[in-house]
Design a protein around this motif. Structure first.
Motif, mmCIF file in Angstrom:
data_model
loop_
_atom_site.group_PDB
_atom_site.id
_atom_site.type_symbol
_atom_site.label_atom_id
_atom_site.label_comp_id
_atom_site.label_asym_id
_atom_site.label_seq_id
_atom_site.Cartn_x
_atom_site.Cartn_y
_atom_site.Cartn_z
ATOM 1 N N LEU A 48 -1.617 8.583 12.193
ATOM 2 C CA LEU A 48 -2.667 7.938 11.416
ATOM 3 C C LEU A 48 -3.959 8.722 11.535
ATOM 4 C CD1 LEU A 48 -3.439 5.459 9.687
ATOM 5 C CD2 LEU A 48 -4.137 4.337 11.814
ATOM 6 N N TYR B 202 -8.015 4.730 8.120
ATOM 7 C CA TYR B 202 -7.602 3.617 7.292
ATOM 8 C C TYR B 202 -8.829 2.878 6.789
ATOM 9 C CZ TYR B 202 -8.535 -0.032 10.784
ATOM 10 O OH TYR B 202 -9.128 -0.898 11.674
ATOM 11 N N TYR C 210 -2.117 9.304 6.505
ATOM 12 C CA TYR C 210 -1.411 9.889 7.633
ATOM 13 C C TYR C 210 -1.379 11.416 7.442
ATOM 14 C CZ TYR C 210 0.480 5.547 9.608
ATOM 15 O OH TYR C 210 0.629 4.328 10.228
ATOM 16 N N TYR D 11 -4.613 -2.874 2.918
ATOM 17 C CA TYR D 11 -4.864 -1.799 3.875
ATOM 18 C C TYR D 11 -4.421 -0.474 3.248
ATOM 19 C CZ TYR D 11 -5.834 -5.022 7.683
ATOM 20 O OH TYR D 11 -6.391 -5.968 8.477
ATOM 21 N N SER E 134 4.913 -0.518 16.924
ATOM 22 C CA SER E 134 3.546 -1.026 16.922
ATOM 23 C C SER E 134 3.444 -2.240 17.838
ATOM 24 C CB SER E 134 3.108 -1.396 15.498
ATOM 25 O OG SER E 134 3.813 -2.534 15.031
ATOM 26 N N LEU F 246 5.203 -0.290 5.671
ATOM 27 C CA LEU F 246 4.268 0.495 4.888
ATOM 28 C C LEU F 246 4.954 1.067 3.655
ATOM 29 C CD1 LEU F 246 2.501 2.445 7.772
ATOM 30 C CD2 LEU F 246 1.794 0.325 6.664
ATOM 31 N N ALA G 278 7.115 -4.414 17.765
ATOM 32 C CA ALA G 278 7.628 -4.129 16.417
ATOM 33 C C ALA G 278 8.193 -2.718 16.374
ATOM 34 C CB ALA G 278 6.526 -4.288 15.377
ATOM 35 N N THR H 38 -2.067 -8.451 6.765
ATOM 36 C CA THR H 38 -1.158 -8.976 7.780
ATOM 37 C C THR H 38 -1.680 -10.313 8.277
ATOM 38 O OG1 THR H 38 -2.321 -7.873 9.572
ATOM 39 C CG2 THR H 38 -0.557 -6.665 8.494
ATOM 40 N N GLN H 39 -0.785 -11.125 8.758
ATOM 41 C CA GLN H 39 -1.147 -12.420 9.333
ATOM 42 C C GLN H 39 -0.691 -12.416 10.775
ATOM 43 O OE1 GLN H 39 -2.952 -14.751 7.897
ATOM 44 N NE2 GLN H 39 -3.106 -13.650 5.971
ATOM 45 N N GLY H 40 -1.272 -11.541 11.554
ATOM 46 C CA GLY H 40 -0.906 -11.446 12.957
ATOM 47 C C GLY H 40 0.422 -10.777 13.177
ATOM 48 N N GLY H 41 0.958 -10.193 12.156
ATOM 49 C CA GLY H 41 2.240 -9.507 12.314
ATOM 50 C C GLY H 41 2.131 -8.094 11.830
ATOM 51 N N SER H 42 3.229 -7.578 11.395
ATOM 52 C CA SER H 42 3.256 -6.215 10.898
ATOM 53 C C SER H 42 3.828 -6.209 9.502
ATOM 54 C CB SER H 42 4.122 -5.348 11.811
ATOM 55 O OG SER H 42 3.596 -5.325 13.101
ATOM 56 N N ALA I 216 1.889 -5.141 17.179
ATOM 57 C CA ALA I 216 2.055 -6.385 16.424
ATOM 58 C C ALA I 216 1.341 -7.552 17.115
ATOM 59 C CB ALA I 216 3.537 -6.709 16.208
ATOM 60 N N LEU I 217 0.085 -7.352 17.499
ATOM 61 C CA LEU I 217 -0.679 -8.426 18.139
ATOM 62 C C LEU I 217 -1.115 -9.449 17.107
ATOM 63 C CD1 LEU I 217 -3.005 -6.364 20.507
ATOM 64 C CD2 LEU I 217 -1.070 -7.802 21.168
ATOM 65 N N ALA I 218 -1.017 -10.745 17.457
ATOM 66 C CA ALA I 218 -1.463 -11.796 16.555
ATOM 67 C C ALA I 218 -2.966 -11.666 16.348
ATOM 68 C CB ALA I 218 -1.130 -13.165 17.150
ATOM 69 N N GLY I 219 -3.377 -11.766 15.078
ATOM 70 C CA GLY I 219 -4.790 -11.699 14.781
ATOM 71 C C GLY I 219 -5.344 -10.295 14.694
ATOM 72 N N ALA I 220 -4.497 -9.296 14.936
ATOM 73 C CA ALA I 220 -4.972 -7.905 14.862
ATOM 74 C C ALA I 220 -5.339 -7.570 13.425
ATOM 75 C CB ALA I 220 -3.894 -6.963 15.370
ATOM 76 N N THR I 221 -6.286 -6.676 13.242
ATOM 77 C CA THR I 221 -6.633 -6.242 11.898
ATOM 78 C C THR I 221 -5.545 -5.306 11.398
ATOM 79 O OG1 THR I 221 -8.041 -4.564 12.894
ATOM 80 C CG2 THR I 221 -9.107 -6.580 12.151
ATOM 81 N N LEU I 222 -5.657 -4.040 11.700
ATOM 82 C CA LEU I 222 -4.592 -3.126 11.325
ATOM 83 C C LEU I 222 -3.650 -2.942 12.505
ATOM 84 C CD1 LEU I 222 -3.461 -1.102 9.200
ATOM 85 C CD2 LEU I 222 -4.608 0.659 10.543
ATOM 86 N N ASP I 223 -2.370 -3.152 12.259
ATOM 87 C CA ASP I 223 -1.361 -2.938 13.289
ATOM 88 C C ASP I 223 -0.839 -1.509 13.142
ATOM 89 O OD1 ASP I 223 1.989 -3.941 13.927
ATOM 90 O OD2 ASP I 223 0.376 -3.727 15.382
ATOM 91 N N GLU I 224 -1.454 -0.589 13.891
ATOM 92 C CA GLU I 224 -1.126 0.822 13.721
ATOM 93 C C GLU I 224 0.299 1.115 14.142
ATOM 94 O OE1 GLU I 224 -3.769 3.556 15.638
ATOM 95 O OE2 GLU I 224 -2.555 5.320 15.112
ATOM 96 N N GLN I 225 1.000 1.828 13.304
ATOM 97 C CA GLN I 225 2.357 2.262 13.610
ATOM 98 C C GLN I 225 2.313 3.687 14.154
ATOM 99 O OE1 GLN I 225 5.182 1.543 10.428
ATOM 100 N NE2 GLN I 225 4.166 -0.365 9.863
#
Lengths: 117, 114
Positions: B46, B49, B36, B32, A95, B102, A31, B95-99, A97-106
């Motif tokens: 970051l 969070y 930062y 979320y 980032s 913000l 991402a 998120t649903q496995g994506g990004s 952008a892993l599937a199932g990740a909690t927070l996708d850190e940028q």
């Protein structure tokens, strides 16, 4: 390891000229985001690329702004016919952008400071 | 009204003071809540969070989220000159496995004086 890199770090241009800003994301990050940071406006989302999906261009302020991402890695943000109000710091982030990740850190690059005279 | 409101300051405190930074928001979909830190001429990084409501502590930093009031805070204890930076709150929906793009506050510029 290498972080997100952006070039140039500073760019001064004349009103009406086109500019290209480059972003090299962290290797393996699928991402990629562009944001703009200007005085009084804070940090605003511009465009988002995720894998092979169509980019989310909802933040682009006008059709003078465009971006592309070649080979799923490097991205270029192009501003055509620059205006003085385009002066800002343009930040790129990437980032995993892993599937199932909690927070996708940028992770952010240092930005390109654009000044339009 | 912007989705996220943050007082830009500037805020100047003596070393050792407790610092309180705050943001309010209007979008109930935000789940979320991030803080930062951005040093001069650098990109944001970051700091902490929190997911949904509650508190989170990390060393001298504590993040709080009150979803009922749509209000988030960052507390810095025993502030140090090295904490001098701009602090930006940021938020996103789940998120649903994506990004997700913000949504940022304008940032609060903090100076800790030795």
């Amino acid at each position: 390891g290498a972080g997100v890199s952006q070039s140039p770090s500073n760019k001064v241009t004349e009103k009406g000229k086109d500019v290209e800003l480059r972003c090299d994301p962290i290797s393996g990050h699928t991402a990629l985001y562009w944001y703009r940071q200007s005085l009084g406006q804070g940090l605003e989302f511009l465009i988002y690329f995720q894998g092979n999906s169509a980019p989310d261009k909802s933040g682009l302020p006008s059709d003078r702004f465009s971006a592309e991402r070649t080979g799923g890695s490097v991205s270029t943000l192009t501003i055509q016919r620059t205006q003085q109000e385009d002066s800002a710091v343009y930040l790129c982030a990437s980032s995993l952008a892993l599937a199932g990740a909690t927070l996708d850190e940028q992770f952010f690059g240092p930005g390109t400071r654009l000044t339009v005279l | 009204q912007k989705e996220v409101e943050q007082d830009p300051g500037p805020l100047s405190v003596p070393e050792g003071a407790i610092v309180s930074l705050n943001c309010t928001y209007s979008n109930s979909a935000f789940q979320y809540f991030m803080w930062y830190r951005q040093y001069s001429r650098k990109g944001p990084e970051l700091l902490m969070y929190t997911y949904s409501s509650g508190n989170k502590e990390d060393g001298r930093f504590t993040a709080q989220v009150d979803k009922s009031s749509k209000y988030i805070s960052l507390f810095i204890r025993d502030s140090q000159p090295s904490d001098s930076a701009t602090y930006l709150c940021a938020m996103s929906p789940i998120t649903q496995g994506g990004s997700e793009k913000l949504v940022f506050g304008k940032g609060t510029k903090l100076t800790v004086n030795p």
